[in-house]
Design a protein around this motif. Structure first.
Motif, PDB file in Angstrom:
ATOM      1  N   THR A  15      44.698  41.986  40.995  1.00  0.00           N
ATOM      2  CA  THR A  15      43.380  41.961  40.335  1.00  0.00           C
ATOM      3  C   THR A  15      42.397  42.376  41.099  1.00  0.00           C
ATOM      4  N   ALA A  16      41.340  42.358  40.305  1.00  0.00           N
ATOM      5  CA  ALA A  16      39.876  42.926  41.027  1.00  0.00           C
ATOM      6  C   ALA A  16      39.705  42.142  42.363  1.00  0.00           C
ATOM      7  N   ALA A  17      39.740  41.041  41.995  1.00  0.00           N
ATOM      8  CA  ALA A  17      39.718  39.947  43.114  1.00  0.00           C
ATOM      9  C   ALA A  17      40.339  40.106  44.418  1.00  0.00           C
ATOM     10  N   GLN A  18      41.714  40.761  44.344  1.00  0.00           N
ATOM     11  CA  GLN A  18      42.711  41.081  45.341  1.00  0.00           C
ATOM     12  C   GLN A  18      42.214  42.177  45.984  1.00  0.00           C
ATOM     13  N   THR A  19      41.872  43.473  45.123  1.00  0.00           N
ATOM     14  CA  THR A  19      41.774  44.599  45.724  1.00  0.00           C
ATOM     15  C   THR A  19      40.250  44.836  46.266  1.00  0.00           C
ATOM     16  N   GLY A  20      39.615  44.184  46.018  1.00  0.00           N
ATOM     17  CA  GLY A  20      37.975  44.316  45.892  1.00  0.00           C
ATOM     18  C   GLY A  20      37.602  45.516  45.279  1.00  0.00           C
ATOM     19  N   ASP A  21      38.299  45.975  44.092  1.00  0.00           N
ATOM     20  CA  ASP A  21      37.718  47.144  43.306  1.00  0.00           C
ATOM     21  C   ASP A  21      37.919  46.781  41.937  1.00  0.00           C
ATOM     22  N   GLY A  22      38.942  47.244  41.499  1.00  0.00           N
ATOM     23  CA  GLY A  22      39.408  47.064  40.009  1.00  0.00           C
ATOM     24  C   GLY A  22      40.737  46.521  40.064  1.00  0.00           C
ATOM     25  N   ASP A  23      41.397  46.018  38.591  1.00  0.00           N
ATOM     26  CA  ASP A  23      42.699  45.604  38.446  1.00  0.00           C
ATOM     27  C   ASP A  23      43.738  46.833  38.359  1.00  0.00           C
ATOM     28  N   HIS A  24      44.724  46.608  38.756  1.00  0.00           N
ATOM     29  CA  HIS A  24      45.744  47.517  39.048  1.00  0.00           C
ATOM     30  C   HIS A  24      47.089  46.930  38.635  1.00  0.00           C
ATOM     31  N   ALA A  25      47.932  47.829  37.957  1.00  0.00           N
ATOM     32  CA  ALA A  25      49.285  47.645  37.662  1.00  0.00           C
ATOM     33  C   ALA A  25      50.199  48.760  38.127  1.00  0.00           C
ATOM     34  N   GLY A  26      51.394  48.194  38.677  1.00  0.00           N
ATOM     35  CA  GLY A  26      52.382  48.981  39.275  1.00  0.00           C
ATOM     36  C   GLY A  26      53.516  48.994  38.510  1.00  0.00           C
ATOM     37  N   PHE A  27      54.004  50.256  38.259  1.00  0.00           N
ATOM     38  CA  PHE A  27      55.318  50.543  37.459  1.00  0.00           C
ATOM     39  C   PHE A  27      56.224  51.099  38.336  1.00  0.00           C
ATOM     40  N   GLY A  28      57.688  50.746  37.962  1.00  0.00           N
ATOM     41  CA  GLY A  28      58.988  51.441  39.039  1.00  0.00           C
ATOM     42  C   GLY A  28      60.040  51.033  38.211  1.00  0.00           C
ATOM     43  N   VAL A  29      61.042  51.275  39.010  1.00  0.00           N
ATOM     44  CA  VAL A  29      62.353  50.985  38.655  1.00  0.00           C
ATOM     45  C   VAL A  29      62.991  50.130  40.066  1.00  0.00           C
ATOM     46  N   GLN A  30      63.897  49.301  39.862  1.00  0.00           N
ATOM     47  CA  GLN A  30      64.543  48.530  40.616  1.00  0.00           C
ATOM     48  C   GLN A  30      63.583  47.673  41.581  1.00  0.00           C
ATOM     49  N   GLY A  31      62.373  47.237  40.830  1.00  0.00           N
ATOM     50  CA  GLY A  31      61.526  46.444  41.505  1.00  0.00           C
ATOM     51  C   GLY A  31      60.464  47.002  42.477  1.00  0.00           C
TER      52      GLY A  31
END
Length: 130
Positions: A35-51
């Motif tokens: 979340t923005a609260a965690q990053t100090g900037d904006g919301d972010h989503a991380g995509f990938g394979v095998q976690g």
């Protein structure tokens, strides 16, 4: 060499759902969100394979989709992250987050961030518990 890359998007939910759909045939899934609260900037989503989230999208505090790219390089240990940071500053980079733990990503995430001469957010990260 490259740990992950991140792009700014103008509509977080819209882009998150777009990438959730288009990456699925390639084996990519939404691994985590911060979340923005965690990053100090904006919301972010991380995509990938095998976690492992190695492709990120996110909003910035100005809400613009254009802006600097984020690239993170793998560091073999925390000392290398520290060295990267000091050498980058000496080479003319600007501090964008000193070396340290970022537990909102995971408990051993140790990274440092600098802005290169063109304003790109360049990071060195070590995932090891040392």
């Amino acid at each position: 060499m490259i740990d992950h890359i991140g792009l700014q998007v103008s509509g977080y939910e819209r882009s998150r759902e777009f990438y959730r759909k288009v990456l699925a045939p390639l084996g990519g899934v939404l691994v985590m969100e911060v979340t923005a609260a965690q990053t100090g900037d904006g919301d972010h989503a991380g995509f990938g394979v095998q976690g492992v989230p190695n492709f990120w999208i996110g909003t910035s505090s100005n809400g613009m989709a254009t802006g600097p790219v984020h690239i993170a390089f793998v560091a073999p240990n925390r000392a290398a992250v520290d060295d990267f940071f000091l050498i980058a500053l000496a080479a003319g980079a600007k501090d964008n987050g000193p070396p340290g733990l970022r537990p909102h990503y995971h408990e051993h995430y140790y990274g440092a961030f600098v802005l290169d001469p063109d304003g790109h957010n360049i990071e060195a990260v070590c995932h090891r518990p040392e």
